[in-house]
Design an enzyme around this catalytic site. Sequence first.
Site, mmCIF file in Angstrom:
data_model
loop_
_atom_site.group_PDB
_atom_site.id
_atom_site.type_symbol
_atom_site.label_atom_id
_atom_site.label_comp_id
_atom_site.label_asym_id
_atom_site.label_seq_id
_atom_site.Cartn_x
_atom_site.Cartn_y
_atom_site.Cartn_z
ATOM 1 N N HIS A 43 -31.476 45.141 -1.969
ATOM 2 C CA HIS A 43 -32.618 44.560 -1.887
ATOM 3 C C HIS A 43 -32.079 43.234 -0.837
ATOM 4 O O HIS A 43 -31.880 41.934 -1.132
ATOM 5 C CB HIS A 43 -33.287 43.673 -2.984
ATOM 6 C CG HIS A 43 -34.436 43.196 -2.949
ATOM 7 N ND1 HIS A 43 -35.520 43.043 -3.863
ATOM 8 C CD2 HIS A 43 -35.205 42.301 -1.809
ATOM 9 C CE1 HIS A 43 -36.574 42.343 -3.413
ATOM 10 N NE2 HIS A 43 -36.255 42.009 -2.116
ATOM 11 N N ARG A 45 -32.536 40.187 0.875
ATOM 12 C CA ARG A 45 -33.600 39.014 1.083
ATOM 13 C C ARG A 45 -33.530 38.353 2.461
ATOM 14 O O ARG A 45 -32.361 38.188 2.920
ATOM 15 C CB ARG A 45 -33.529 38.356 -0.241
ATOM 16 C CG ARG A 45 -33.938 38.922 -1.327
ATOM 17 C CD ARG A 45 -33.689 37.953 -2.516
ATOM 18 N NE ARG A 45 -34.023 38.519 -3.824
ATOM 19 C CZ ARG A 45 -35.367 38.812 -4.250
ATOM 20 N NH1 ARG A 45 -36.577 38.398 -3.788
ATOM 21 N NH2 ARG A 45 -35.535 39.629 -5.204
ATOM 22 N N HIS A 50 -27.489 37.618 -1.194
ATOM 23 C CA HIS A 50 -26.508 38.669 -1.586
ATOM 24 C C HIS A 50 -26.130 39.772 -0.563
ATOM 25 O O HIS A 50 -25.413 39.606 0.162
ATOM 26 C CB HIS A 50 -26.918 39.304 -2.899
ATOM 27 C CG HIS A 50 -28.333 39.467 -3.327
ATOM 28 N ND1 HIS A 50 -28.947 40.197 -2.631
ATOM 29 C CD2 HIS A 50 -28.929 38.968 -4.301
ATOM 30 C CE1 HIS A 50 -30.262 40.046 -3.175
ATOM 31 N NE2 HIS A 50 -30.197 39.674 -4.074
ATOM 32 N N GLU A 70 -35.021 47.773 -0.967
ATOM 33 C CA GLU A 70 -36.381 47.192 -1.516
ATOM 34 C C GLU A 70 -36.510 45.908 -0.507
ATOM 35 O O GLU A 70 -35.442 45.266 0.097
ATOM 36 C CB GLU A 70 -36.253 46.599 -2.884
ATOM 37 C CG GLU A 70 -35.808 47.836 -3.707
ATOM 38 C CD GLU A 70 -35.958 47.268 -5.265
ATOM 39 O OE1 GLU A 70 -35.025 46.117 -5.024
ATOM 40 O OE2 GLU A 70 -35.833 47.962 -6.081
ATOM 41 N N THR A 100 -35.915 35.501 -8.284
ATOM 42 C CA THR A 100 -35.923 36.897 -8.357
ATOM 43 C C THR A 100 -37.387 37.486 -8.206
ATOM 44 O O THR A 100 -38.205 36.914 -8.379
ATOM 45 C CB THR A 100 -35.180 37.515 -9.472
ATOM 46 O OG1 THR A 100 -34.897 38.930 -9.432
ATOM 47 C CG2 THR A 100 -35.896 37.390 -10.911
ATOM 48 N N HIS A 190 -36.527 46.500 -12.899
ATOM 49 C CA HIS A 190 -36.341 44.875 -13.127
ATOM 50 C C HIS A 190 -35.922 44.514 -14.834
ATOM 51 O O HIS A 190 -36.769 44.899 -15.651
ATOM 52 C CB HIS A 190 -37.450 44.209 -12.751
ATOM 53 C CG HIS A 190 -36.932 42.866 -12.279
ATOM 54 N ND1 HIS A 190 -36.608 42.276 -11.300
ATOM 55 C CD2 HIS A 190 -37.010 41.583 -13.285
ATOM 56 C CE1 HIS A 190 -36.209 41.073 -11.271
ATOM 57 N NE2 HIS A 190 -36.542 40.659 -12.408
HETATM 58 C C1 LIG Z 1 -37.649 44.559 -7.222
HETATM 59 C C2 LIG Z 1 -36.492 44.215 -8.302
HETATM 60 O O1 LIG Z 1 -37.391 43.733 -9.341
HETATM 61 C C3 LIG Z 1 -35.069 43.952 -8.128
HETATM 62 O O2 LIG Z 1 -34.962 45.098 -7.597
HETATM 63 C C4 LIG Z 1 -34.932 42.729 -7.255
HETATM 64 O O3 LIG Z 1 -34.260 43.452 -6.289
HETATM 65 C C5 LIG Z 1 -33.907 42.007 -7.872
HETATM 66 O O4 LIG Z 1 -33.363 41.038 -6.962
HETATM 67 P P1 LIG Z 1 -32.156 40.030 -7.357
HETATM 68 O O5 LIG Z 1 -31.121 41.008 -7.360
HETATM 69 O O6 LIG Z 1 -32.347 39.231 -5.991
HETATM 70 O O7 LIG Z 1 -32.691 39.201 -8.663
HETATM 71 N N1 LIG Z 2 -36.093 47.574 -8.938
HETATM 72 C C1 LIG Z 2 -35.279 46.920 -9.635
HETATM 73 C C2 LIG Z 2 -33.747 46.705 -9.151
HETATM 74 O O1 LIG Z 2 -33.386 47.377 -8.282
HETATM 75 C C3 LIG Z 2 -32.942 46.011 -10.156
HETATM 76 O O2 LIG Z 2 -33.628 45.061 -10.878
HETATM 77 P P1 LIG Z 2 -32.503 44.258 -11.805
HETATM 78 O O3 LIG Z 2 -31.741 45.178 -12.857
HETATM 79 O O4 LIG Z 2 -31.404 43.686 -11.027
HETATM 80 O O5 LIG Z 2 -33.506 43.335 -12.583
#
Ligand SMILES: CC(=O)[C@@H](O)[C@H](O)COP(=O)(O)O
Ligand SMILES: NCC(=O)COP(=O)(O)O
Length: 245
Positions: A43, A45, A50, A70, A100, A190
Amino acid sequence: MTKLSVNINKVATLRNSRGGNIPDVVQVAIDCQLFGADGITVHPRPDERHIRYADVIDLQPRINTEFNIEGNPSPEFISLIKRIRPTQVTLVPDAHDVLTSDTGWDTVEHKDFLTDVVNEFQSMGVRTSIFVDTNLEMIKMASKIGADRIELFTGPYAMEYKSNREKAIAPYIEAATMAKKLGLGVNAGHDLNLENLNYLYVNIPWLKEVSIGHSLISDALYMGLEKTIKAYKNCLNRPLDSPKP
Ligand SMILES: CC(=O)[C@@H](O)[C@H](O)COP(=O)(O)O
Ligand SMILES: NCC(=O)COP(=O)(O)O
């Protein structure tokens, strides 16, 4: 079969905390796949807290499972997806400054925008998934938008699981059943962990993919990455655990 996609965001958090390249995000992704991960999720950002855009470029040639990227579809993010052409893109409505991800899309309000973005990514051969809450109207609109899948935001499920798992799972079963009837694939993610994952899977066995990062990487600090990935995979192919005393 429900696939496990390992989110390696937090590996990059540790790396960035000291500068340099330890732990090596690319090597961790390679090893996660060797240990049984069915996919890698990142993900990137906008603040690159990260995973960096450069990581995504470095990772792409080394992912031989599914690559799920993502993010909020900003122009920069769309350009990245065009360059990488991952297996799947998961559209997440995060504001730039959130700690997050904490909510799914209002697919009704953003219907036109999401339709354009989904069409653009699908024209590149990228599977599209829209991050949603369990609100049935939002899921119906995700289907009208033409997304291939939804990803159910399981933060609320994880929050309520300890106190009342039957109550926690109910809206997710309803949402996933609706999605299935509409022809949408169902992903979830998540705050999933070794305590709450099996119950989610047993109640929604048609889940296509769970993406898990924070708890999995944290568990690996105690159990090691290989044993941890195998433990999470084991939650996805066994009958219901008996409730912990
Ligand atoms: C979309 C989701 O719920 C997670 O994949 C998110 O990518 C977590 O992001 P962080 O690792 O930045 O908390
Ligand atoms: N889409 C959820 C993800 O990739 C990871 O979420 P988390 O396990 O770090 O809360």
